[in-house]
Design a protein around this motif. Sequence first.
Motif, PDB file in Angstrom:
ATOM      1  N   GLY A 133     -36.113 -60.477 -28.676  1.00  0.00           N
ATOM      2  CA  GLY A 133     -36.203 -60.024 -30.065  1.00  0.00           C
ATOM      3  C   GLY A 133     -34.876 -60.217 -30.775  1.00  0.00           C
ATOM      4  N   GLU A 134     -34.782 -59.698 -31.992  1.00  0.00           N
ATOM      5  CA  GLU A 134     -33.584 -59.895 -32.809  1.00  0.00           C
ATOM      6  C   GLU A 134     -32.519 -58.853 -32.477  1.00  0.00           C
ATOM      7  OE1 GLU A 134     -32.186 -60.250 -37.508  1.00  0.00           O
ATOM      8  OE2 GLU A 134     -34.268 -59.766 -36.998  1.00  0.00           O
ATOM      9  N   VAL A 135     -31.286 -59.323 -32.305  1.00  0.00           N
ATOM     10  CA  VAL A 135     -30.143 -58.439 -32.065  1.00  0.00           C
ATOM     11  C   VAL A 135     -29.288 -58.415 -33.327  1.00  0.00           C
ATOM     12  CG1 VAL A 135     -28.109 -57.989 -30.636  1.00  0.00           C
ATOM     13  CG2 VAL A 135     -30.154 -59.002 -29.601  1.00  0.00           C
ATOM     14  N   VAL A 136     -29.025 -57.223 -33.827  1.00  0.00           N
ATOM     15  CA  VAL A 136     -28.276 -57.035 -35.072  1.00  0.00           C
ATOM     16  C   VAL A 136     -26.900 -56.472 -34.738  1.00  0.00           C
ATOM     17  CG1 VAL A 136     -28.214 -55.821 -37.284  1.00  0.00           C
ATOM     18  CG2 VAL A 136     -30.406 -56.631 -36.366  1.00  0.00           C
ATOM     19  N   LEU A 137     -25.838 -57.067 -35.312  1.00  0.00           N
ATOM     20  CA  LEU A 137     -24.469 -56.623 -35.049  1.00  0.00           C
ATOM     21  C   LEU A 137     -23.855 -56.033 -36.312  1.00  0.00           C
ATOM     22  CD1 LEU A 137     -23.053 -59.682 -33.042  1.00  0.00           C
ATOM     23  CD2 LEU A 137     -24.489 -57.807 -32.226  1.00  0.00           C
ATOM     24  N   CYS A 138     -23.052 -54.981 -36.143  1.00  0.00           N
ATOM     25  CA  CYS A 138     -22.365 -54.388 -37.297  1.00  0.00           C
ATOM     26  C   CYS A 138     -21.098 -53.675 -36.847  1.00  0.00           C
ATOM     27  CB  CYS A 138     -23.274 -53.433 -38.062  1.00  0.00           C
ATOM     28  SG  CYS A 138     -23.794 -51.976 -37.117  1.00  0.00           S
ATOM     29  N   ALA A 139     -20.234 -53.385 -37.822  1.00  0.00           N
ATOM     30  CA  ALA A 139     -18.967 -52.683 -37.584  1.00  0.00           C
ATOM     31  C   ALA A 139     -18.597 -51.925 -38.853  1.00  0.00           C
ATOM     32  CB  ALA A 139     -17.868 -53.671 -37.192  1.00  0.00           C
ATOM     33  N   PRO A 140     -17.703 -50.930 -38.758  1.00  0.00           N
ATOM     34  CA  PRO A 140     -17.394 -50.097 -39.933  1.00  0.00           C
ATOM     35  C   PRO A 140     -16.689 -50.825 -41.070  1.00  0.00           C
ATOM     36  CG  PRO A 140     -16.721 -49.025 -37.898  1.00  0.00           C
ATOM     37  CD  PRO A 140     -17.052 -50.427 -37.542  1.00  0.00           C
ATOM     38  N   THR A 141     -15.841 -51.817 -40.771  1.00  0.00           N
ATOM     39  CA  THR A 141     -15.058 -52.473 -41.823  1.00  0.00           C
ATOM     40  C   THR A 141     -15.337 -53.973 -41.836  1.00  0.00           C
ATOM     41  OG1 THR A 141     -13.154 -52.965 -40.406  1.00  0.00           O
ATOM     42  CG2 THR A 141     -13.206 -50.791 -41.479  1.00  0.00           C
ATOM     43  N   GLY A 142     -14.977 -54.603 -42.949  1.00  0.00           N
ATOM     44  CA  GLY A 142     -15.152 -56.039 -43.070  1.00  0.00           C
ATOM     45  C   GLY A 142     -14.332 -56.798 -42.046  1.00  0.00           C
ATOM     46  N   ARG A 143     -13.109 -56.309 -41.779  1.00  0.00           N
ATOM     47  CA  ARG A 143     -12.253 -56.987 -40.802  1.00  0.00           C
ATOM     48  C   ARG A 143     -12.820 -56.878 -39.395  1.00  0.00           C
ATOM     49  NH1 ARG A 143      -7.186 -53.697 -41.700  1.00  0.00           N
ATOM     50  NH2 ARG A 143      -8.730 -52.261 -42.504  1.00  0.00           N
ATOM     51  N   ALA A 144     -13.346 -55.691 -39.045  1.00  0.00           N
ATOM     52  CA  ALA A 144     -13.930 -55.516 -37.717  1.00  0.00           C
ATOM     53  C   ALA A 144     -15.201 -56.350 -37.566  1.00  0.00           C
ATOM     54  CB  ALA A 144     -14.237 -54.040 -37.471  1.00  0.00           C
ATOM     55  N   ALA A 145     -16.004 -56.434 -38.636  1.00  0.00           N
ATOM     56  CA  ALA A 145     -17.225 -57.236 -38.590  1.00  0.00           C
ATOM     57  C   ALA A 145     -16.893 -58.715 -38.441  1.00  0.00           C
ATOM     58  CB  ALA A 145     -18.053 -56.997 -39.851  1.00  0.00           C
ATOM     59  N   LYS A 146     -15.866 -59.164 -39.154  1.00  0.00           N
ATOM     60  CA  LYS A 146     -15.466 -60.572 -39.058  1.00  0.00           C
ATOM     61  C   LYS A 146     -14.979 -60.891 -37.644  1.00  0.00           C
ATOM     62  CE  LYS A 146     -12.466 -63.999 -41.245  1.00  0.00           C
ATOM     63  NZ  LYS A 146     -11.421 -64.232 -42.283  1.00  0.00           N
ATOM     64  N   ARG A 147     -14.219 -59.991 -37.066  1.00  0.00           N
ATOM     65  CA  ARG A 147     -13.717 -60.193 -35.702  1.00  0.00           C
ATOM     66  C   ARG A 147     -14.870 -60.222 -34.700  1.00  0.00           C
ATOM     67  NH1 ARG A 147     -11.090 -56.501 -32.160  1.00  0.00           N
ATOM     68  NH2 ARG A 147     -11.196 -54.900 -33.743  1.00  0.00           N
ATOM     69  N   MET A 148     -15.872 -59.382 -34.931  1.00  0.00           N
ATOM     70  CA  MET A 148     -17.040 -59.346 -34.057  1.00  0.00           C
ATOM     71  C   MET A 148     -17.820 -60.665 -34.150  1.00  0.00           C
ATOM     72  SD  MET A 148     -19.947 -56.350 -34.009  1.00  0.00           S
ATOM     73  CE  MET A 148     -20.872 -55.970 -32.512  1.00  0.00           C
TER      74      MET A 148
ATOM     75  N   GLU B 288     -16.569 -63.614 -34.913  1.00  0.00           N
ATOM     76  CA  GLU B 288     -15.778 -64.654 -34.240  1.00  0.00           C
ATOM     77  C   GLU B 288     -15.890 -64.552 -32.720  1.00  0.00           C
ATOM     78  OE1 GLU B 288     -11.968 -63.817 -35.845  1.00  0.00           O
ATOM     79  OE2 GLU B 288     -12.299 -64.905 -37.724  1.00  0.00           O
ATOM     80  N   ALA B 289     -15.987 -63.330 -32.215  1.00  0.00           N
ATOM     81  CA  ALA B 289     -16.009 -63.125 -30.765  1.00  0.00           C
ATOM     82  C   ALA B 289     -17.373 -63.419 -30.149  1.00  0.00           C
ATOM     83  CB  ALA B 289     -15.594 -61.693 -30.434  1.00  0.00           C
ATOM     84  N   THR B 290     -18.452 -63.279 -30.928  1.00  0.00           N
ATOM     85  CA  THR B 290     -19.802 -63.419 -30.373  1.00  0.00           C
ATOM     86  C   THR B 290     -20.525 -64.674 -30.849  1.00  0.00           C
ATOM     87  OG1 THR B 290     -20.806 -62.148 -32.180  1.00  0.00           O
ATOM     88  CG2 THR B 290     -20.040 -60.915 -30.248  1.00  0.00           C
ATOM     89  N   GLY B 291     -20.093 -65.223 -31.980  1.00  0.00           N
ATOM     90  CA  GLY B 291     -20.815 -66.351 -32.550  1.00  0.00           C
ATOM     91  C   GLY B 291     -22.071 -65.939 -33.283  1.00  0.00           C
ATOM     92  N   VAL B 292     -22.303 -64.639 -33.418  1.00  0.00           N
ATOM     93  CA  VAL B 292     -23.459 -64.103 -34.137  1.00  0.00           C
ATOM     94  C   VAL B 292     -22.940 -63.339 -35.351  1.00  0.00           C
ATOM     95  CG1 VAL B 292     -25.467 -62.575 -34.007  1.00  0.00           C
ATOM     96  CG2 VAL B 292     -24.757 -63.886 -31.995  1.00  0.00           C
ATOM     97  N   GLU B 293     -23.595 -63.507 -36.501  1.00  0.00           N
ATOM     98  CA  GLU B 293     -23.109 -62.845 -37.711  1.00  0.00           C
ATOM     99  C   GLU B 293     -23.151 -61.325 -37.550  1.00  0.00           C
ATOM    100  OE1 GLU B 293     -23.918 -62.425 -42.520  1.00  0.00           O
ATOM    101  OE2 GLU B 293     -25.491 -63.202 -41.206  1.00  0.00           O
TER     102      GLU B 293
END
Length: 744
Positions: free
Chosen positions: A362-377, A379-384
Amino acid sequence: MERVEASVLGTVYRNDENGYSVLMAREGRREITIVGTLPELTPGEQAIFTGEWVEHPQYGRQLKCTGCTLQMPTTLLGIERYLGSGLIHGVGPSTAKMIVNHFGEETLTVLSEHPERLQEVPKMGKKRWKQIAEAFREQQGAREAMVFLQSYGIPATLAVKISKIYGERTPAVIRENPYRLCEDLEGVGFLTADRIGTALGVAPDSEGRICSALKYVLKEVSVSMGHVYLPRRELIQRASQLLRVEGELIEHYLMRMTLLRELVQSGPDGGERVYLPQFDSAEREVATRLCELMASHGPSHAAGAEKDIDHFERTRGIQFSPRQRQAILTALDEGVLVITGGPGTGKTTIINCIINLLSHEGEVVLCAPTGRAAKRMTEATGVEAKTIHRLLEYGGDEGQFARNQENPIEGDCVIVDEVSMVDMLLMRSLLRAVEPGTRLILVGDADQLPSVGAGNVLGDILQSGIVPACMLTDIFRQGETSRIVVNAHRINHGEMPLLNEKGTDFFFERKHLFNDAAQTIVSLVTQRLPKFLKYDPDDYAAQAVRHIQVLAPAKKGECGVIALNQMLQSALNPPAPYKPSLQYGETIFRLGDKVMQTKNDYQLEWRRETSSGWEDGTGVFNGDVGFIVDVDEEEHALTVRFDEEREAVYASQQLENLDLAYCLSVHKSQGSEFPVVVMPVVGGPPMLLTRNLFYTALTRARALVVLVGREDVVRLMVENDHILKRYTTLGERLEQVSLLLPKG
């Protein structure tokens, strides 16, 4: 009492904190000096000043002003200077001249009574005339509010905010209940409202005053200390000191507020903890929803996953430790899982494996509290990965999200990174949007500083033992070559970091004096580190700004955030004829400056260019870092580009939420990762020189750390493991709810 009608020529001095001003004005043919607490006046404005003439020993005759009644300018030149002064957003000197040339002496009448006639002005578009008309209307309301409020010593900037909330009702609302300001307006403290209340004759023991103080104390400790509640005795003690009223009277009104559900009291004996209702309900809801997610998750994917994990290891050329493998299997089996560990313990690798295995189902959704943390996530996973606010589709008003229990997130698994930064209210909003049956994986480092907002979500969840958790302790990333990782873990265990080992990524520069340390930091950032890291010599400053981040424990002092920002700005982005700038308060914002948003602004509009055209949105949040890409001196506005994509325009008043970001406080750096971190360690308040603050700062660095200061301060921070206890009860409530809900 003298009464003087004069036209303002300019402001010689102004203190924005209390409104005290020194003005030059023209009365007839003579120039006069006016001093006193005044609204912010601009050249061309006319007013009637009341006060007494005094003789200053150095500056001569002055009017010591006690009152000010604004009048609109009557001459064409005065009207033009007034409109073009910058107070009205969208009207600069050239626009003001066009408007006055067209309407003449009727200009102000047209603006106030027939603003639609602005369309008659050449080159005046429909959108622009409406913006100018609205700005003029708001400015007029603000001026009236400032005139009313200035007698109470309220700063002009705050008066503008008050007038935007209450409009023309400002005087009536404040006279009826000045303590409403504490609840309705961020930035207004009880002491400010109480000063007005005292001037209006509010009795010290009045119900409105005491009830307002109780709410204020609870709100203030949630903001400044992260508390969700206060013990009853402590609340009464704090309120008594603030009000200078006996505790028994406060206790009486506390019981009354509890009966009216304006406050909540709970605990084993029914009342030793006092909450604001929103925090009490948020903790209860977070506990309930977490337990419901654990009890209602879908089928396990752990069976037969061992082969898939083996395949992942072979394709990536890695080998998971038994603890890491167990974390992956638990994530596939449980409805909720917490994965926590320090730097280099493999959290990202584990998440990549989980995404790989679950994305087939199924679909895996990624998120983080800040824009910088989300961008780093991403880059590290290849998933938006999206920010939590963006994932929840923030809709315009504070706290309102399009995604909730009625419109949940579309996904089979939600993974949240940097959970230590998530406060109680944001966690509640997120959990509302996670549908029962959806897998939830929370990732973070429990040893970092807790969230800026109220609560201790990650710490409480782990401490409760109710939610399945995998704690990673073995270091894998970069092996023994990275002293950043090794030293972070040494510090976390109360051991001194290894300093100045040759050929490593961790350096210490010994400086005993604050001034020497500050100068060394500037030298490191501007010359020594760019040269050492082989940056392009023709582009040292630009590369340093983007890749080297200075972090400081304190805001004030010679090595504090404020002073270092000024020094670094002067060195990295000095004034130049081709660099326009704007000044707000003590800060000069210049084209090219690195800046940070300091408060959530849910209404600020932004746009970004996508492959399909421009996308518009709203909301810029506390901690977002960007660069000034345009400065419009005439319109008193600047444009900031965040995350190298979103562009937001800041008009004059909105600049109060921007700070320079060449140097950040360690708290503001949470969720970020920088190639190089430089940090002063020369002393400061013991409450700031703590082990977890030091640990948080070091774990922001990806490639290099440089400490500047004294070894004894480093030792002090390592040994100072005092963590300010937050009053929270999420863990306790998780235990209670888990007993009531079925499992599996």
